[in-house]
Design an enzyme around this catalytic site. Structure first.
Site, short mmCIF file in Angstrom:
data_model
loop_
_atom_site.label_atom_id
_atom_site.label_comp_id
_atom_site.label_asym_id
_atom_site.label_seq_id
_atom_site.Cartn_x
_atom_site.Cartn_y
_atom_site.Cartn_z
N THR A 91 56.12 27.44 16.14
CA THR A 91 54.87 26.88 16.67
C THR A 91 54.11 26.12 15.60
OG1 THR A 91 54.74 28.76 18.21
CG2 THR A 91 52.73 27.44 17.91
N PHE A 110 48.30 33.18 17.55
CA PHE A 110 49.44 32.28 17.33
C PHE A 110 50.71 33.00 16.96
CE2 PHE A 110 45.95 29.32 16.42
CZ PHE A 110 46.37 28.18 17.10
N ASP A 111 51.78 32.63 17.61
CA ASP A 111 53.08 32.73 16.98
C ASP A 111 53.09 31.73 15.83
OD1 ASP A 111 56.00 33.07 16.65
OD2 ASP A 111 56.03 31.02 17.42
N CYS A 112 53.78 32.02 14.76
CA CYS A 112 53.79 31.10 13.62
C CYS A 112 55.07 30.26 13.57
CB CYS A 112 53.63 31.89 12.31
SG CYS A 112 53.56 30.82 10.84
#
Length: 241
Positions: free
Chosen positions: A16, A11-13
């Protein structure tokens, strides 16, 4: 290809899982309210993207909170507003206050039952620790720009992640990179041959907001408007398997 084909979601945080644009808008109010030019939300976010991306290019080893302090200073100069050093530092520290999207925590709890969950983020470790508390899940690995010494969209950042994932038994073909940003995430993921899932948080907005224009749009393998939609689709795929 099915959502159930993968072992890990990387994941990008920010953008997102965490609503960084709302966090930025709130944190920049001391500047924007004094700028005296009626800046729109997108104008603020696009200016932030320009200065953030430039600073990441010139100082890739600077911690994100320190980098944001410089972005604040550059924005103050652009908008003709005086900012003290304390003002700049306070903005750099504001990441801890950026809110999660309403669906992030519940979706992550569900997905944790079916995948390894991994963070690959342009952030520093201290700032992410506050975001992690809000997300309420134990990630299986956390790779930050502070750890790596470079910022996305650098291939170096992704290659570091892939090398470290291999040490916990996850190959590149088992990864679904899950992110909102075309510029930071989907362009390099496509370049490196990773499968990707676009969480299109900005589906109701124009432009790219707090991220730079990505150029030619890359191929993505899945697209959902929210994390809740991703979790729902996984459940449907699981029942249909």
């Amino acid at each position: 290809m099915k959502l159930t084909d993968f072992k890990a979601l990387t994941f990008d945080c920010y953008g997102t899982l965490i609503d960084w644009e709302s966090g930025m808008i709130e944190g920049l109010k001391p500047l924007t309210e004094r700028a005296g030019r009626g800046l729109s939300r997108n104008e603020i976010l696009e200016a932030h993207a320009r200065h953030e991306s430039s600073q990441q290019k010139w100082t890739p080893q600077k911690r994100y909170s320190d980098l944001l302090s410089i972005v604040y200073k550059r924005l103050a100069e652009e908008w003709g507003v005086t900012a003290t050093r304390d003002d700049c530092v306070a903005y750099g520290e504001s990441v801890k206050d950026w809110p999660p999207f309403a669906d992030s925590a519940a979706a992550l709890r569900y997905l944790k039952q079916h995948y390894k969950l991994v963070i690959l983020s342009n952030v520093d470790n201290r700032s992410f620790s506050f975001s992690n508390q809000k997300l309420g899940v134990d990630f299986d690995a956390i790779y930050t720009a502070e750890d790596i010494g470079s910022y996305k969209p650098s291939d170096r950042t992704f290659n570091y992640m892939l090398e470290k994932l291999a040490t916990i038994g996850i190959g590149a073909d088992q990864v679904l990179h899950t992110a909102e940003s075309m510029f930071h995430d989907h362009v390099p993921a496509s370049r490196l041959g990773l499968k990707s899932c676009w969480i299109y948080r900005r589906h109701a907005d124009q432009g790219f907001g707090a991220t730079m224009y990505p150029g030619d749009m890359p191929k993505v393998d899945f697209r959902f408007d929210s994390m809740a939609d991703l979790a729902k689709a996984h459940g449907e795929a699981l029942r249909g398997a």
